[in-house]
Design a protein around this motif. Structure first.
Motif, PDB file in Angstrom:
ATOM      1  N   SER A  77       0.844  -1.197   0.000  1.00 20.80           N
ATOM      2  CA  SER A  77       0.000   0.000   0.000  1.00 20.80           C
ATOM      3  C   SER A  77       0.879   1.247   0.000  1.00 20.80           C
ATOM      4  CB  SER A  77      -0.909  -0.007   1.229  1.00 20.80           C
ATOM      5  OG  SER A  77      -0.159   0.184   2.409  1.00 20.80           O
ATOM      6  N   PRO A  78       0.296   2.434  -0.238  1.00 18.46           N
ATOM      7  CA  PRO A  78       1.121   3.652  -0.338  1.00 18.46           C
ATOM      8  C   PRO A  78       1.989   3.939   0.872  1.00 18.46           C
ATOM      9  CG  PRO A  78      -1.048   4.056  -1.245  1.00 18.46           C
ATOM     10  CD  PRO A  78      -1.110   2.689  -0.629  1.00 18.46           C
ATOM     11  N   ASP A  79       1.555   3.540   2.065  1.00 20.48           N
ATOM     12  CA  ASP A  79       2.314   3.837   3.275  1.00 20.48           C
ATOM     13  C   ASP A  79       3.099   2.633   3.777  1.00 20.48           C
ATOM     14  OD1 ASP A  79       1.309   6.478   3.396  1.00 20.48           O
ATOM     15  OD2 ASP A  79      -0.554   5.718   4.268  1.00 20.48           O
ATOM     16  N   ASP A  80       3.271   1.627   2.941  1.00 18.99           N
ATOM     17  CA  ASP A  80       3.885   0.377   3.388  1.00 18.99           C
ATOM     18  C   ASP A  80       5.004  -0.026   2.431  1.00 18.99           C
ATOM     19  OD1 ASP A  80       4.282  -1.774   4.996  1.00 18.99           O
ATOM     20  OD2 ASP A  80       2.253  -2.573   4.837  1.00 18.99           O
ATOM     21  N   PRO A 113      -3.391  -4.045   3.351  1.00 24.19           N
ATOM     22  CA  PRO A 113      -3.858  -4.421   2.016  1.00 24.19           C
ATOM     23  C   PRO A 113      -3.774  -3.239   1.049  1.00 24.19           C
ATOM     24  CG  PRO A 113      -5.716  -4.114   3.492  1.00 24.19           C
ATOM     25  CD  PRO A 113      -4.496  -4.020   4.338  1.00 24.19           C
ATOM     26  N   GLY A 114      -3.835  -3.573  -0.232  1.00 27.30           N
ATOM     27  CA  GLY A 114      -3.819  -2.526  -1.252  1.00 27.30           C
ATOM     28  C   GLY A 114      -2.581  -2.600  -2.118  1.00 27.30           C
ATOM     29  N   THR A 115      -2.697  -2.033  -3.319  1.00 25.14           N
ATOM     30  CA  THR A 115      -1.608  -2.048  -4.299  1.00 25.14           C
ATOM     31  C   THR A 115      -1.296  -0.612  -4.698  1.00 25.14           C
ATOM     32  OG1 THR A 115      -2.369  -4.194  -5.129  1.00 25.14           O
ATOM     33  CG2 THR A 115      -0.871  -2.942  -6.545  1.00 25.14           C
ATOM     34  N   GLY A 116      -0.305  -0.036  -4.045  1.00 27.45           N
ATOM     35  CA  GLY A 116       0.081   1.358  -4.299  1.00 27.45           C
ATOM     36  C   GLY A 116       1.218   1.430  -5.292  1.00 27.45           C
ATOM     37  N   LEU A 117       0.935   1.094  -6.535  1.00 25.15           N
ATOM     38  CA  LEU A 117       1.974   1.040  -7.561  1.00 25.15           C
ATOM     39  C   LEU A 117       2.602   2.402  -7.825  1.00 25.15           C
ATOM     40  CD1 LEU A 117       3.524  -0.596  -9.628  1.00 25.15           C
ATOM     41  CD2 LEU A 117       1.514  -0.555 -11.112  1.00 25.15           C
ATOM     42  N   GLY A 118       1.770   3.444  -7.887  1.00 22.33           N
ATOM     43  CA  GLY A 118       2.305   4.786  -8.106  1.00 22.33           C
ATOM     44  C   GLY A 118       3.239   5.213  -6.985  1.00 22.33           C
ATOM     45  N   ASP A 143       1.986  -7.950  -9.805  1.00 23.27           N
ATOM     46  CA  ASP A 143       1.037  -8.941 -10.330  1.00 23.27           C
ATOM     47  C   ASP A 143      -0.377  -8.375 -10.462  1.00 23.27           C
ATOM     48  OD1 ASP A 143       0.169  -8.837  -7.683  1.00 23.27           O
ATOM     49  OD2 ASP A 143      -0.031 -11.012  -7.489  1.00 23.27           O
ATOM     50  N   GLY A 144      -0.505  -7.040 -10.363  1.00 24.80           N
ATOM     51  CA  GLY A 144      -1.837  -6.448 -10.493  1.00 24.80           C
ATOM     52  C   GLY A 144      -1.768  -4.950 -10.721  1.00 24.80           C
ATOM     53  N   ARG A 145      -2.929  -4.376 -10.960  1.00 21.97           N
ATOM     54  CA  ARG A 145      -3.025  -2.942 -11.212  1.00 21.97           C
ATOM     55  C   ARG A 145      -3.067  -2.153  -9.912  1.00 21.97           C
ATOM     56  NH1 ARG A 145      -6.514  -1.891 -16.593  1.00 21.97           N
ATOM     57  NH2 ARG A 145      -6.008  -3.804 -17.724  1.00 21.97           N
ATOM     58  N   SER A 146      -2.671  -0.906 -10.002  1.00 20.73           N
ATOM     59  CA  SER A 146      -2.709  -0.025  -8.844  1.00 20.73           C
ATOM     60  C   SER A 146      -4.148   0.249  -8.440  1.00 20.73           C
ATOM     61  CB  SER A 146      -2.006   1.300  -9.172  1.00 20.73           C
ATOM     62  OG  SER A 146      -1.902   2.116  -8.035  1.00 20.73           O
ATOM     63  N   ASN A 147      -4.418   0.248  -7.123  1.00 22.26           N
ATOM     64  CA  ASN A 147      -5.765   0.566  -6.641  1.00 22.26           C
ATOM     65  C   ASN A 147      -5.776   1.523  -5.454  1.00 22.26           C
ATOM     66  OD1 ASN A 147      -5.113  -1.097  -4.409  1.00 22.26           O
ATOM     67  ND2 ASN A 147      -6.078  -2.896  -5.347  1.00 22.26           N
ATOM     68  N   LEU A 148      -4.603   1.999  -5.054  1.00 24.98           N
ATOM     69  CA  LEU A 148      -4.507   2.975  -3.961  1.00 24.98           C
ATOM     70  C   LEU A 148      -3.397   3.972  -4.266  1.00 24.98           C
ATOM     71  CD1 LEU A 148      -4.764   0.865  -0.651  1.00 24.98           C
ATOM     72  CD2 LEU A 148      -6.474   2.452  -1.556  1.00 24.98           C
ATOM     73  N   GLY A 149      -3.557   5.190  -3.761  1.00 23.11           N
ATOM     74  CA  GLY A 149      -2.509   6.184  -3.903  1.00 23.11           C
ATOM     75  C   GLY A 149      -2.486   6.815  -5.286  1.00 23.11           C
ATOM     76  N   PRO A 150      -1.426   7.554  -5.590  1.00 17.94           N
ATOM     77  CA  PRO A 150      -1.332   8.253  -6.881  1.00 17.94           C
ATOM     78  C   PRO A 150      -1.342   7.268  -8.050  1.00 17.94           C
ATOM     79  CG  PRO A 150       0.783   8.257  -5.760  1.00 17.94           C
ATOM     80  CD  PRO A 150      -0.211   7.763  -4.768  1.00 17.94           C
TER      81      PRO A 150
END
Length: 235
Positions: A77-80, A113-118, A143-150
């Motif tokens: 996640s964005p903060d992790d 949880p979460g995917t902070g790719l940006g 392995d997935g698309r971004s869904n949290l953060g920028p």
């Protein structure tokens, strides 16, 4: 965009790369909620295997007086985000062995949880800004698309004009019990990373059909990046 600029400036991690190194290579590993315990181990051990492969070792050892500097971090996640290996110039075989040993002994920490790719891209860009190397490259595994953060596309806009390259290693789904259409299934995710994530000169997407193929895909990607470095030096 202001918020993204502030985040980029704030993401400063420990360590700095040695001046006059020939390449700074930051490796970002996806440990978001979609990555289970077995896949986590395959990813860490896969990177260790790729770095230990003969052609990769040979490329890294070519110019110990102008070394490649490596850094490795995990992201979800964005903060992790966790820095596993701060900037380390690979000046000898024992130094590389130490990096490999760190990867093999690392155990998974609890993650939100979460995917902070940006955000992972921003963190890597901030790491690269610490270096004074001929080439600066960020490798993002996912392995997935971004869904949290920028959004990754907004991060790319923010990075416009910066002398860095972002490559990607896209990881497909586990092998199904029956049949196997992963080759076609990984296409949309690869297209997403190609459009939204990779950035800079000669940027590319490498693919692994599943985590069981991660080590081979990582080795191919490292060989390609280090070959680009050799060719660039000869031009």
């Amino acid at each position: 965009m202001i918020r993204l600029a502030v985040l980029l400036c704030a993401l400063v991690a420990a360590g700095s790369a040695q001046a006059a190194c020939r390449q700074a290579l930051a490796l970002a590993l996806d440990v978001s909620g979609s990555v289970d315990a077995r896949e986590y181990r395959q990813q860490l051990d896969g990177l260790a295997l790729a770095l230990d492969a003969g052609p990769v070792r040979q490329a890294l050892m070519q110019q110990p007086d102008r070394p490649v500097a490596l850094s490795v971090y995990e992201w979800s996640s964005p903060d992790d985000v966790t820095l596993l290996v701060p900037w380390t110039p690979v000046t000898s075989e024992p130094v590389l062995d130490g990096i490999i040993a760190t990867l093999r002994s690392t155990t998974r920490a609890p993650r939100t949880p979460g995917t902070g790719l940006g955000s992972a891209m921003l963190y890597g860009a901030a790491l690269l800004e610490q270096t004074d190397c001929t080439l600066r490259t960020l490798d993002v595994s996912g392995d997935g698309r971004s869904n949290l953060g920028p959004r990754p596309r907004d991060v790319k806009a923010l990075l416009a004009g910066r002398d860095i390259t972002i490559n990607a290693l896209v990881i497909g789904e586990d092998a199904p019990a029956t049949g196997d259409d992963r080759q076609s299934g990984i296409g949309p995710l690869s297209s997403y990373f190609r459009a939204e994530v990779i950035f800079g000169r000669d940027a590319f997407v490498e693919t692994a059909l599943g985590f069981e193929h991660y080590a081979q895909a990582m080795q191919r990607k490292l060989e390609r990046e280090l070959l680009t470095l050799v060719i660039g030096r000869l031009e």
